[in-house]
Each structure stands twice: as C-alpha cells, then as structure tokens.
Design an enzyme around this catalytic site. Structure first.
Site, mmCIF file in Angstrom:
data_model
loop_
_atom_site.group_PDB
_atom_site.id
_atom_site.type_symbol
_atom_site.label_atom_id
_atom_site.label_comp_id
_atom_site.label_asym_id
_atom_site.label_seq_id
_atom_site.Cartn_x
_atom_site.Cartn_y
_atom_site.Cartn_z
ATOM 1 N N THR B 128 63.265 5.002 46.893
ATOM 2 C CA THR B 128 63.815 3.651 47.732
ATOM 3 C C THR B 128 64.567 4.235 48.562
ATOM 4 O O THR B 128 64.691 5.298 49.349
ATOM 5 C CB THR B 128 64.809 2.489 46.858
ATOM 6 N N ASP B 129 64.512 3.299 49.718
ATOM 7 C CA ASP B 129 64.963 3.695 51.655
ATOM 8 C C ASP B 129 66.189 4.855 51.822
ATOM 9 O O ASP B 129 66.230 5.922 52.397
ATOM 10 C CB ASP B 129 65.624 2.751 52.179
ATOM 11 N N CYS B 130 67.273 4.477 50.484
ATOM 12 C CA CYS B 130 69.038 4.746 50.512
ATOM 13 C C CYS B 130 68.519 5.715 49.385
ATOM 14 O O CYS B 130 69.372 7.060 49.439
ATOM 15 C CB CYS B 130 69.528 4.116 49.667
ATOM 16 N N TYR B 131 67.671 6.100 48.200
ATOM 17 C CA TYR B 131 67.518 7.175 47.605
ATOM 18 C C TYR B 131 65.681 7.504 47.506
ATOM 19 O O TYR B 131 65.682 6.598 46.001
ATOM 20 C CB TYR B 131 67.966 6.389 45.938
#
Lengths: 136, 388
Positions: B128-131
């Site tokens: 994901t964008d954050c992970y």
C-alpha cells in the site's frame, strides 16, 4: 547359569530362507520363544526371546551374524526421551507387553525396556513424541 | 470463619500464609475436619497439565524498513493469522505446517519461541502507499519480538469425558489411541488437583484472577468458549466437560517445562498447557470444596466410534477408579491411560505454593464473576431466513 535375552532379527529375502531357529535349538541348545515374526518381499523380522548358557548365547549370536542377519538387543529398540516425556500415561494402556506402569506414589510412568517386545504400539500413541524408534 | 482477600495477601507479603496443595489438603481435612482445616489454611493451590487445543499467542514483530502490512505470514512454515494490524499476528496451537506432516505446528512454534530458538518468519503483502513492502523473510526470536502473549480461548476444562471404542478398528482421536472392542479407556483431567474441580461454581475464580500459566504469571481473561453450567453434579462437581477459562499471559515469562507441543497421531497438533490457580479459603464452604477427592469426582464414559455429536454416556466412573489403572464396564476390564500429566499437575501446584510462601505471588479478587449459567449451543445448519 542360563540367561534370557531378547533380540530383534532383521532378515534379507535370502537369509529369511534359513532354518535359523532349528539351528539355535539343535546346535547351541538355545530355547527360543518367538514373540513376533513377519516376512514379506523385503525380507523379515523376528522378535526372539532366547534362553541358554552365556557361552552358548554368544556362539549363537556369532552364528546368526555370520548368516548376514542383523541383530539388535531389544531393550534398545525403543527408547524414551526423558525430557520430552511428560508422564501422562497414554502409553500405559496400549502396550501389549505391559512395559509401562505408573508408580503408585509419584504417578510417574516407568518404562521397563526389558519387557518391550518391539511392537511399536507406543510410538504413535505418544503425543509429546518421547518414545522413539532406534534406527539401525 | 471468614477470611478476606486482603487479609490473605497481608499474610502472603509477611511470609506467613499457610498454603497447601489441593492434594495435601485432603488428608488435613480427613484428619482434623473441614472447620479446623479452614481455620488453619489460607490458600489451596491447584494444578493441571494437559492438551489444550484452544490455545495460541499474539505476536508483534515490529516494523521493517520499508514497512509491510502483512497479508499472510508463516512461522517455520506454519501459517499464522494476520488479519489484524500490519505486523501483529496470532499463531494458533493446532495450525499445521504447510505441506505434509502432523508432527509440527503452531504449538511447536510456540514451544520453540519459549525455548529461545530462532524461528523463520516469512510474509507477503499486496503493498500500500503507507506499507510499500510486498515480501519479507527473517529470523525472529522471543527476545526480538515486541509483545508476545499467549491468549487461550478455552483452557482448564472442568472435567472431561473418558474415551472408549466399541468398533473393530483402532481409532486415533484427540482422546488418544483407542483400541478396538473396548480395548482401553483414556481420560484427561487432574481430578482432585484440577483448578475448576476445587472451586466448582467459580466463587473465587473470575475475570482478572491471577494464575500460574505456563511457568509464568497469567490471568483469567474471560469465561472460556463452550462454558457450560448445565451438566448434572455429583458430590458438588459436574459430571462431564463443563466450565472453561480463557487465559492470558506473557510468553516471555514462560518455560518449556510447562508448555509442550504435542502431535496427536491421526488428529493433529495440540499443546500441553500448565495452569495453576490459587484458591483463597474465604470460609468453611471453600475449604469443603477444596477437599474434593478423586473418589468423589465422576466422568462420563463416551464411545468415540459413534460418529455423531450425540454420543450417549455408557457409564460414569470416578477418577479414583480410573487411576487404579483399569476400570470395568460391560463385564470387561479395560486398562486406562491418563492423557494429562498428574506428576506435572502436582509440580505446578507445588511451584505455585512455593511462590506464595515466598511472598512472590499474591491472590487477586475477580474483577467480575464468570457466568452463573451458560449452555452450549450446537451448530445447526441454517438459512439466512431462519436466523434473521
């Protein structure tokens, strides 16, 4: 003085044809008690309790080994990992030889390897996997 | 005679608490009577050590760089549940290693962690964008983890069935190896030493009760799943599997002496969990409950060859009879096997007693009681309409 020993004999398809028991009786004066016998295309195995003079037993053992038959004293067939054993008692009721019993004071499960007949029934009954088959 | 939790703890702190195990107290009550014993004894310690399948542990791995929100995770090739936050997982005791084999599973991972061994961790993710990270592989150990706590939804069963097998073949069950034609009988309870046998209506055991768990300190978190108060009682103790406990405790304080992986042939993996609970002797009634002995506690004999949840009770038998090594049913003598360890149960009750005598372990008043009544519902196959 006559003594008792229990052995597990492993035969190749060739050595399975030899009249080993008859020779033990006639030539060495050994009294054999067959506790387990199994033969298939891969050879066979025999669990024997033999009784005789110490000297004759040694000679009989040498004879068996000369025939290319593998031989192992039975009290070493199955062993117990003392740390893994949790002394539950799962083995006690399934052993046909009554090699296990519960100490009435401590409730610890005692294993008497001398009574073992190498049937291996305890191996899959032991969930902590303390009972182990010695490979040979 | 009345005694409060605070009075008991005061004595524990001063090192003058009189603590006996649930086994030791039996002869004291026989000798002096229940009232005198209640005057004398402050706490009775209990213990049990047996297969408790409904067990597992929450682990937090810490964040890698770049970080990952784990989608699937394996520990020594055993899948763990990670449908919670990014690097949290739950490793269930009975989860099996991928591939073949019933000889290694979640319980073995837990045992290995407690033993201080390095465990191979492997995870994947969508990213994901954050992970952003999509894969990770590393060794972990108990020391390298942030939190690692056992949370077992159903432990310490109050009584259980005795297994037999009327069929013509050997059965491999969670009740062990059952020989054909009533060839043996298996049972699994510490009986007179077992925690919930000594406080059968959970007067002192409730949410928040501090306990011995796996060699360390733990707590009762909730009633266990399948908590059942509906079985008839004999001598004040239910006959059959009744109350249960959900327990929690830090994996980091535990020992492999009291947590042990099991491979039950033909069934799968389970975990032997050691639990001990101190029972405060608040009054004579509590002492009377703690004086319960194997002769008074009965278990139902169940035929495990019946492939239905409605297995009838063939007979009832006492733990005293089970422990003699054989029981008689239908004019046959069946050899018995215990599946839980009585010597370990004893060791746990003794260890907990030592902790209390040395002032290291105080009792705790429950924050809330466990249910006074609870029944177990079966799962009947239903349609949406039947339920809404």
């Amino acid at each position: 003085m006559s003594i008792h020993r229990k052995y597990l004999l492993a035969f190749t398809p060739e050595s399975a044809k030899l009249p080993v028991i008859a020779v033990l009786v006639q030539k060495f004066g050994i009294i054999p008690n067959i506790m387990q016998a199994r033969v298939n295309e891969k050879g066979g195995r025999l669990v024997l309790d033999i009784e005789g003079e110490k000297d004759s037993l040694e000679k009989a053992k040498a004879y068996i080994q000369e025939q290319g038959i593998e031989m192992k004293e039975l009290d070493k067939h199955v062993s117990r990992d003392e740390w893994r054993c949790i002394h539950c008692g799962a083995c006690v009721s399934i052993c046909p030889a009554e090699a296990f019993h519960v100490d009435p004071a401590t409730y610890e499960v005692l294993f008497n390897a001398e009574k073992c007949i190498a049937c291996e029934a305890c191996i899959n009954a032991c969930s902590p996997k303390a009972m182990k088959l010695e490979l040979w | 005679m009345k005694r409060t939790y605070d009075e008991i703890n005061e004595k524990v702190r001063n090192g003058d608490a009189v603590v006996l195990t649930a086994e030791e107290v039996i002869s004291l009550v026989d000798e002096k009577g229940v009232e005198a014993a209640a005057e004398e004894v402050d706490v009775v310690t209990t213990g049990t050590f047996g297969a408790m399948c409904s067990s597992g542990a929450f682990l937090n791995f810490g964040h890698s760089d770049p970080p990952i929100k784990m989608g699937r995770v394996w520990l020594n090739d055993v899948p763990a549940y990670t449908g919670i936050a990014a690097v949290d997982c739950y490793i269930g005791a009975t989860e099996l290693i991928e591939g073949d084999g019933e000889d290694y599973g979640g319980a073995h991972v837990i045992e290995d962690l407690i033993a201080g061994k390095a465990v191979k961790m492997r995870a994947d993710a969508e990213g994901t964008d954050c992970y952003p990270r999509k894969e990770i592989e590393s060794f972990i150990s108990l020391d390298s983890l942030n939190e690692a706590y056992m949370f077992n939804p159903r432990n310490a069963y109050q009584n259980y069935a005795v297994g037999v097998n009327s069929s013509n073949r050997t059965l491999f069950t969670y009740m062990g190896k059952l020989l054909p034609r009533y060839g043996n009988a298996t049972y699994s309870s510490a009986g007179q030493l077992s925690p919930l046998m000594n406080d059968p209506h959970c007067r002192t055991i409730g949410i928040g009760t501090r306990i011995f768990l796996g060699g360390g300190e733990g707590y009762v978190a909730w009633q266990g799943t399948q908590y059942n108060t509906s079985h008839p009682e004999k001598n004040g103790v239910p006959v059959g599997n009744s109350r249960t406990l959900a327990v929690i405790g830090d994996l980091k304080g535990m020992s492999t002496d009291y947590i042990r992986a099991l491979s039950i042939h033909g069934y799968g993996v389970s975990m032997a969990v050691g639990i001990g609970i101190p029972i405060p002797i608040l009054d004579v009634d509590m002492m009377r409950a703690c004086a319960v002995k194997d002769e008074d506690i009965y278990a139902p004999i169940i035929d495990y060859s019946v492939e239905s949840r409605r297995r009838k009770t063939l007979a009832e038998v006492s733990y005293a009879d089970l422990r003699t090594g054989s029981i008689e049913i239908f004019d046959r003598r069946l050899k018995t096997s215990s599946l839980s360890s009585y010597p370990k149960a004893r060791e746990i009750a003794q260890e907990l007693k030592r902790w209390m005598e040395e002032g290291e372990f105080e009792i705790s008043r429950p924050v809330a009681p466990l249910p006074a009544e609870s029944r177990v519902k079966p799962l009947n196959i239903s349609t949406r309409e039947e339920l809404e």
